[in-house]
Design an enzyme around this catalytic site. Structure first.
Site, PDB file in Angstrom:
ATOM      1  N   VAL A 407       0.840  -1.210   0.000  1.00  0.00           N
ATOM      2  CA  VAL A 407       0.000   0.000   0.000  1.00  0.00           C
ATOM      3  C   VAL A 407       0.869   1.251   0.000  1.00  0.00           C
ATOM      4  O   VAL A 407       0.594   2.223  -0.725  1.00  0.00           O
ATOM      5  CB  VAL A 407      -0.956   0.003   1.216  1.00  0.00           C
ATOM      6  CG1 VAL A 407      -1.668   1.344   1.333  1.00  0.00           C
ATOM      7  CG2 VAL A 407      -1.973  -1.127   1.097  1.00  0.00           C
ATOM      8  N   TRP A 410       2.579   1.572  -3.375  1.00  0.00           N
ATOM      9  CA  TRP A 410       1.561   1.916  -4.376  1.00  0.00           C
ATOM     10  C   TRP A 410       1.257   3.415  -4.338  1.00  0.00           C
ATOM     11  O   TRP A 410       1.080   4.040  -5.389  1.00  0.00           O
ATOM     12  CB  TRP A 410       0.293   1.117  -4.104  1.00  0.00           C
ATOM     13  CG  TRP A 410      -0.831   1.419  -5.064  1.00  0.00           C
ATOM     14  CD1 TRP A 410      -0.998   0.933  -6.316  1.00  0.00           C
ATOM     15  CD2 TRP A 410      -1.946   2.295  -4.828  1.00  0.00           C
ATOM     16  NE1 TRP A 410      -2.139   1.448  -6.887  1.00  0.00           N
ATOM     17  CE2 TRP A 410      -2.742   2.276  -5.999  1.00  0.00           C
ATOM     18  CE3 TRP A 410      -2.343   3.076  -3.743  1.00  0.00           C
ATOM     19  CZ2 TRP A 410      -3.913   3.028  -6.108  1.00  0.00           C
ATOM     20  CZ3 TRP A 410      -3.514   3.824  -3.858  1.00  0.00           C
ATOM     21  CH2 TRP A 410      -4.282   3.795  -5.032  1.00  0.00           C
ATOM     22  N   HIS A 411       1.221   3.996  -3.137  1.00  0.00           N
ATOM     23  CA  HIS A 411       0.959   5.436  -3.032  1.00  0.00           C
ATOM     24  C   HIS A 411       2.129   6.248  -3.590  1.00  0.00           C
ATOM     25  O   HIS A 411       1.936   7.180  -4.365  1.00  0.00           O
ATOM     26  CB  HIS A 411       0.692   5.831  -1.581  1.00  0.00           C
ATOM     27  CG  HIS A 411      -0.711   5.600  -1.141  1.00  0.00           C
ATOM     28  ND1 HIS A 411      -1.131   4.411  -0.602  1.00  0.00           N
ATOM     29  CD2 HIS A 411      -1.798   6.399  -1.171  1.00  0.00           C
ATOM     30  CE1 HIS A 411      -2.421   4.486  -0.307  1.00  0.00           C
ATOM     31  NE2 HIS A 411      -2.853   5.676  -0.652  1.00  0.00           N
ATOM     32  N   ASP A 412       3.343   5.911  -3.154  1.00  0.00           N
ATOM     33  CA  ASP A 412       4.527   6.618  -3.641  1.00  0.00           C
ATOM     34  C   ASP A 412       5.775   5.992  -3.028  1.00  0.00           C
ATOM     35  O   ASP A 412       5.688   5.296  -2.007  1.00  0.00           O
ATOM     36  CB  ASP A 412       4.484   8.108  -3.279  1.00  0.00           C
ATOM     37  CG  ASP A 412       5.201   8.968  -4.307  1.00  0.00           C
ATOM     38  OD1 ASP A 412       6.012   8.417  -5.081  1.00  0.00           O
ATOM     39  OD2 ASP A 412       4.965  10.187  -4.348  1.00  0.00           O
TER      40      ASP A 412
END
Length: 523
Positions: A407, A410-412
């Site tokens: 997660v 995936w965000h950065d």
């Protein structure tokens, strides 16, 4: 019978405390916003006389600024699609082709010539899925390819045409209005969804049935209409046309909510019937009321501007708590509005998606329920495509580290997000262990129930505190800022404030218990 009046007396006392708390927070927030307005970054002229509007959050500023154009596009798309669907009875392939053409036009406006990168990567993923789907380790290959694309996309911040020669560099000037790599994270989730759903349709036709029994359950305990749509499809439904339509579907392209390939493709054949026209209309009205609430909030309370300006460092411990609490509520309402806007668009278009934010941020007292109700559609996606394949509840203590690390990435690719993920896992481990023990030792006597309830309330207060710390690290102040925050909050002068905060969270959890019991009795 004597317990009932005591419970009512407790509820009255809790409500009075909550009213007093919010009165203090509102008055103090108004004073802080007024006194520091000249030193805060990101304030703009507001629509309310005498009040500046806090537009310091770039994501909210962009969404709010583009809302008129976006709404015109939404209206035009929906009128065209629904009219053609009605006149020509379009469904399946016909509906896919119509939405694909409209969505590609939408993407060209957003990204310009860089749409080519999205289509090339999508076609490579489709080829890998179709070629290797019958092999045993096809799901692992799909994940490996998409993780590599995700990381490289973040490293290069979206590929450019200049990488392939100076003659193509002129195409980079036609990037459109929105960098394509920002939205591509959602495309990655859809590519994984398509690949896994197709592989499972070939290898594990009973996967969806078992999965629904174990995980896809609404808060009411009833299997929802959307869950039924996630059942496996016949192999003929996994076509290139429907796949490209799924990846580029305009209403959900920018921000979701996230829907599985199976659920999406099923609703192209049979549009959703769970929401009537009246219910969808009321859904839209509620969204407008929520937007007005956000406008009032950003005009009167400049929480996010304090963080952007870093002026929170000059505040007292109690004032820091108010700003932190306000920022988290602002973030919740921001995502609530963004996700529900696009979900409304999708609903009118005939595709139902899971509801993000089904619960208010102030109505969660444990980590598990918080993540189920924050980015709820992403949570369902993670359960379906990552958590269960990793072993599910049997390997829960190990799986959460993989899930939350994914997660974060995936965000950065930022250390503050990795810190947030690992902090969340550290807080999650004791909660899992405590829940496991409490399920084994159920209290029977009145005294035992009282002690269990009090310990649960204390545990809930601790969990809320941990949630605030983890989210402030990940999305507000970062690892460096949290050190300063903790140094100020753990000083001797801050001890009374910490006691007040903990009592407030304890009261909040007790109120949640009363609300849950009232909901159960109503059902």
């Amino acid at each position: 019978m004597g317990g009932v009046p005591l419970r009512r007396l407790e509820l009255a006392a809790l409500c009075l405390y909550a009213l007093g708390f919010y009165l203090v927070v509102i008055l103090k927030s108004l004073r802080l916003s007024h006194d520091y307005s000249g030193r805060l970054y990101g304030l703009r002229a507001g629509s309310l006389a005498g009040h500046l509007n806090d537009l310091s959050d770039a994501q909210w500023r962009n969404f709010r600024g583009n809302l008129p154009v976006l709404t015109i596009v939404m209206g035009a798309f929906l009128i065209l699609v629904n009219a053609l669907r009605y006149c020509y009875s379009l469904k399946g392939r016909g509906a896919s082709l119509l939405w694909l053409l409209l969505s590609l036009a939408y993407l060209c406006y957003l990204h310009g010539a860089c749409v080519a990168f999205i289509l090339i990567i999508a076609l490579i993923n489709y080829s890998i899925v179709k070629v290797f789907a019958r092999y045993k380790h096809c799901v692992g290959l799909i994940w490996s390819f998409n993780l590599a694309v995700l990381i490289l996309n973040r490293v290069y911040e979206g590929y450019s045409f200049s990488l392939f020669g100076h003659r193509l560099a002129f195409l980079d000037n036609h990037r459109g209005t929105f960098r394509w790599h920002i939205c591509f994270n959602f495309v990655i989730l859809r590519m994984i969804s398509f690949g896994c759903d197709y592989c499972w349709s070939l290898h594990s036709p009973h996967f969806d049935h078992k999965h629904m029994q174990r995980c896809q359950v609404c808060y009411s305990g009833k299997t929802c209409y959307f869950t039924l749509q996630e059942r496996g499809l016949i192999v003929d439904k996994y076509t290139l046309l429907t796949y490209l339509c799924y990846l580029t579907y305009a209403p959900l392209y920018i921000a979701g909510p996230i829907v599985s390939y199976n659920a999406f493709a099923a609703q192209l054949d049979v549009p959703q019937k769970n929401y009537s026209v009246a219910q969808i209309s009321w859904y839209g009205v509620r969204w407008i009321l929520s937007l007005l609430l956000m406008e009032a909030m950003t005009h009167f309370f400049h929480y996010n501007a304090f963080v952007v300006s870093r002026l929170w460092q000059q505040l007292s411990p109690f004032e820091i708590f108010i700003i932190s609490y306000g920022v988290l509520n602002f973030m919740w309402l921001k995502f609530f509005l963004i996700w529900r806007y696009f979900r409304f668009w999708s609903l009118v278009g005939g595709v139902e998606t899971p509801e993000n934010m089904p619960r208010c941020i102030n109505s969660c007292h444990d980590l598990e329920s918080f993540w189920k109700s924050w980015h709820a559609s992403f949570n369902r996606w993670l359960v379906r495509y990552l958590y269960i394949p990793l072993g599910g509840a049997q390997r829960k203590l190990l799986s959460i580290w993989v899930v939350f690390t994914f997660v974060a990435v995936w965000h950065d690719l930022e250390w503050k997000l990795i810190s947030w993920a690992w902090l969340t896992c550290l807080f999650f481990v004791p909660e899992i262990l405590v829940k496991s023990l409490s399920n084994k030792f159920q209290a029977r006597s009145a005294l035992g129930l009282f002690i269990h309830r009090e310990l649960s309330a204390i545990a809930g207060a601790v969990t809320i505190s941990c949630l605030m710390v983890a989210n402030l690290v990940g999305y507000v102040v970062g690892p460096s800022g949290i050190k300063l925050l903790m140094s100020q909050m753990l000083g001797k002068d801050a001890l009374p404030v910490l006691a007040f905060i903990f009592i407030t969270f304890y009261v909040a959890v007790k109120l949640m218990f009363h609300i849950r019991e009232a909901q159960k009795n109503h059902e």
